[in-house]
Design an enzyme around this catalytic site. Structure first.
Site, PDB file in Angstrom:
ATOM      1  N   HIS A 134     -59.613  66.306 -20.750  1.00  0.00           N
ATOM      2  CA  HIS A 134     -58.949  65.052 -21.404  1.00  0.00           C
ATOM      3  C   HIS A 134     -59.822  64.511 -22.521  1.00  0.00           C
ATOM      4  O   HIS A 134     -59.224  63.599 -23.240  1.00  0.00           O
ATOM      5  CB  HIS A 134     -58.327  63.967 -20.353  1.00  0.00           C
ATOM      6  CG  HIS A 134     -57.479  64.585 -19.377  1.00  0.00           C
ATOM      7  ND1 HIS A 134     -56.427  65.138 -19.821  1.00  0.00           N
ATOM      8  CD2 HIS A 134     -57.431  64.565 -17.836  1.00  0.00           C
ATOM      9  CE1 HIS A 134     -55.688  65.510 -18.704  1.00  0.00           C
ATOM     10  NE2 HIS A 134     -56.492  65.233 -17.667  1.00  0.00           N
ATOM     11  N   ASP A 138     -55.513  73.812 -15.347  1.00  0.00           N
ATOM     12  CA  ASP A 138     -55.620  72.309 -14.615  1.00  0.00           C
ATOM     13  C   ASP A 138     -54.119  71.928 -14.555  1.00  0.00           C
ATOM     14  O   ASP A 138     -53.427  72.376 -15.391  1.00  0.00           O
ATOM     15  CB  ASP A 138     -56.514  71.654 -15.313  1.00  0.00           C
ATOM     16  CG  ASP A 138     -56.614  70.324 -14.534  1.00  0.00           C
ATOM     17  OD1 ASP A 138     -57.526  69.943 -14.012  1.00  0.00           O
ATOM     18  OD2 ASP A 138     -55.715  69.143 -14.928  1.00  0.00           O
ATOM     19  N   ASP A 181     -55.728  71.218  -9.279  1.00  0.00           N
ATOM     20  CA  ASP A 181     -54.773  70.182  -8.841  1.00  0.00           C
ATOM     21  C   ASP A 181     -53.350  70.620  -8.975  1.00  0.00           C
ATOM     22  O   ASP A 181     -52.310  69.922  -8.558  1.00  0.00           O
ATOM     23  CB  ASP A 181     -54.806  68.941  -9.696  1.00  0.00           C
ATOM     24  CG  ASP A 181     -55.247  69.201 -11.199  1.00  0.00           C
ATOM     25  OD1 ASP A 181     -55.417  70.271 -11.556  1.00  0.00           O
ATOM     26  OD2 ASP A 181     -55.760  68.245 -11.740  1.00  0.00           O
ATOM     27  N   HIS A 193     -52.940  69.247 -15.447  1.00  0.00           N
ATOM     28  CA  HIS A 193     -52.572  68.432 -16.273  1.00  0.00           C
ATOM     29  C   HIS A 193     -52.884  69.216 -17.863  1.00  0.00           C
ATOM     30  O   HIS A 193     -53.977  69.848 -17.888  1.00  0.00           O
ATOM     31  CB  HIS A 193     -53.403  67.034 -16.291  1.00  0.00           C
ATOM     32  CG  HIS A 193     -53.541  66.282 -15.028  1.00  0.00           C
ATOM     33  ND1 HIS A 193     -54.347  66.586 -14.138  1.00  0.00           N
ATOM     34  CD2 HIS A 193     -52.600  65.449 -14.746  1.00  0.00           C
ATOM     35  CE1 HIS A 193     -54.005  65.709 -13.069  1.00  0.00           C
ATOM     36  NE2 HIS A 193     -52.905  64.967 -13.413  1.00  0.00           N
TER      37      HIS A 193
HETATM   38  N1  Q9C Z   1     -50.122  57.523 -12.846  1.00  0.00           N
HETATM   39  C1  Q9C Z   1     -58.012  65.830 -14.198  1.00  0.00           C
HETATM   40  O1  Q9C Z   1     -57.377  66.310 -13.702  1.00  0.00           O
HETATM   41  N2  Q9C Z   1     -54.282  59.830 -12.929  1.00  0.00           N
HETATM   42  N3  Q9C Z   1     -57.551  64.533 -14.800  1.00  0.00           N
HETATM   43  C2  Q9C Z   1     -52.818  59.898 -13.584  1.00  0.00           C
HETATM   44  C3  Q9C Z   1     -50.760  58.569 -13.496  1.00  0.00           C
HETATM   45  C4  Q9C Z   1     -55.036  60.346 -13.955  1.00  0.00           C
HETATM   46  C5  Q9C Z   1     -56.586  63.712 -14.059  1.00  0.00           C
HETATM   47  C6  Q9C Z   1     -52.014  58.809 -12.739  1.00  0.00           C
HETATM   48  C7  Q9C Z   1     -55.278  61.912 -13.905  1.00  0.00           C
HETATM   49  C8  Q9C Z   1     -56.366  62.445 -14.623  1.00  0.00           C
HETATM   50  C9  Q9C Z   1     -59.200  66.626 -15.089  1.00  0.00           C
HETATM   51 ZN    ZN Z   2     -55.916  67.704 -13.791  1.00  0.00          ZN
END
Ligand code: Q9C
Ligand code: ZN
Length: 361
Positions: free
Chosen positions: A170, A206, A295, A208
């Site tokens: 990210h 991932d 995830d 995301h």
């Molecule tokens: N309401 C990785 O998996 N939380 N980052 C989002 C939204 C942050 C995830 C919640 C998620 C970051 C690398």
């Molecule tokens: Zn993620």
């Protein structure tokens, strides 16, 4: 398979992340990497390997030097500052002001403020990535984990796993967030690209979208970025990951996104993976970097896919069937109970296929 690991990830251990004003216990915690290490240690297919230092140059090839300086100095400056007048000192540093692009519309770029409270909003883009005393050292240690693993790939190992923590995908060139500090997969991909002849492909699995990795390589054809992820229309990081984002300039057509719906199951996931892998194969990369997030798992506490442990084995197998030297870099995955086994199954799936050594050049 070599597993490159460094205990110093423990130094990055913020307590809370702030989601829409709600302080929630950090999902991205040291127990994640410990669980993965433990699961791999008890399987003779994996050998734990330590890293060696690569200095700062590979980091500043990818990230803004100002961002690196900020992360290095942030905690000390926060300690020396008065903190928030009238409030107790927090145990971690999270911005209260973030540089929104509309704030300076038509007025030219922002200048970096001098005080710590302004600086953190200049470099950090959200509120879920608190900094603590050991964050910078942990991030530097993980850079060396990723680069030491990349060295093994260059020396001819068909599959190498970098047990990086925190995650990295990210963080774009000049900002950090999303639990991420430095973007290890991007730093490793740029390093591999510099030390080999052909193209490098990054496959990001991932849950995301890897907005940081996409941004870093958006305008180049030297590194192909391909990602399967939750549709940004509903899921974090919201502002990148759309299917029509295909790169720009000489990078046009060297970025590919596969946004997926909620409840995406094994069948839909694997069918989309096959499309993505066909695209990667068609571009003839010399090396593959995988941003491995678990995830997508059905039981993940922060995600909404229904991918199973059995499918992780199959994903690893299909990716390895590309027959490219492969560096696997750890990203997300927050069901700590099953995380170690899920990583292990993915890597065992990859090991079940014989991969090619690095081509001589
Ligand atoms: N309401 C990785 O998996 N939380 N980052 C989002 C939204 C942050 C995830 C919640 C998620 C970051 C690398
Ligand atoms: Zn993620």
């Amino acid at each position: 398979m070599p597993v490159v690991y460094d205990d110093r990830h423990h130094g990055h251990d913020p307590t809370v992340e702030v989601q829409c004003g709600v302080p929630i216990a950090m999902f991205e915690a040291p127990a994640r990497a410990d669980a993965i290490r433990d699961a791999l240690l008890e399987d003779p297919a994996f050998e734990l390997t330590s890293s060696r230092s690569h200095g700062a140059a590979p980091v500043t090839k990818v990230h803004d030097e100002g961002m690196v300086r900020f992360l290095q100095s942030a905690w000390g400056e926060w300690e020396r500052s008065g903190g928030i007048p009238g409030s107790p000192r927090s145990e971690e540093l999270i911005p209260d002001t973030v540089l929104h692009p509309a704030l300076r519309e038509g007025m030219g770029p922002a200048r970096e403020p001098t005080g710590i409270t302004g600086r953190i909003g200049f470099w950090c883009w959200e509120t879920m990535t608190g900094l603590v005393a050991g964050s910078f050292d942990a991030a530097c240690a993980a850079v060396d984990v990723a680069l030491s693993a990349a060295d093994l790939t260059l020396s001819g190992r068909p599959i190498t796993y970098a047990l990086t923590r925190p995650p990295g995908h990210h963080s774009p060139r000049a900002a950090f967030g999303g639990y991420c500090l430095f973007n290890f997969a991007s730093i490793a991909a740029a390093y591999l690209r510099d030390q080999s002849e052909g193209r490098v492909a990054i496959l990001d699995v991932d849950y995301h979208h890897g907005n940081g990795t996409q941004q870093i390589f958006y305008q180049t054809d030297a590194v192909l970025y391909v990602s399967l992820h939750a549709d940004p229309a509903r899921a974090y990081p919201y502002f990148a990951g759309w299917a029509d984002e295909v790169g720009s300039g000489i990078g046009s057509d060297w970025n590919r996104n596969y946004p997926l719906p909620a409840a995406c199951d094994d069948e839909q996931y694997l069918a989309t993976l096959d499309e993505a892998l066909a695209l990667v194969a068609g571009r003839n990369p010399e090396l593959l970097v995988v941003s491995l997030g678990l995830d997508t798992y059905a039981r993940d506490p922060i995600a909404d896919f229904n991918v199973t442990t059995d499918a992780f084995f199959e994903v690893g197998k299909r990716v390895a069937a590309l027959d490219l030297p492969m560096l696997v870099v750890q990203e997300g995955g927050y069901c700590v109970e099953d995380l170690g086994n899920n990583v292990r199954q993915w890597l065992l799936g990859a090991l079940s296929v014989s991969a090619a050594p690095v081509r001589a050049h």
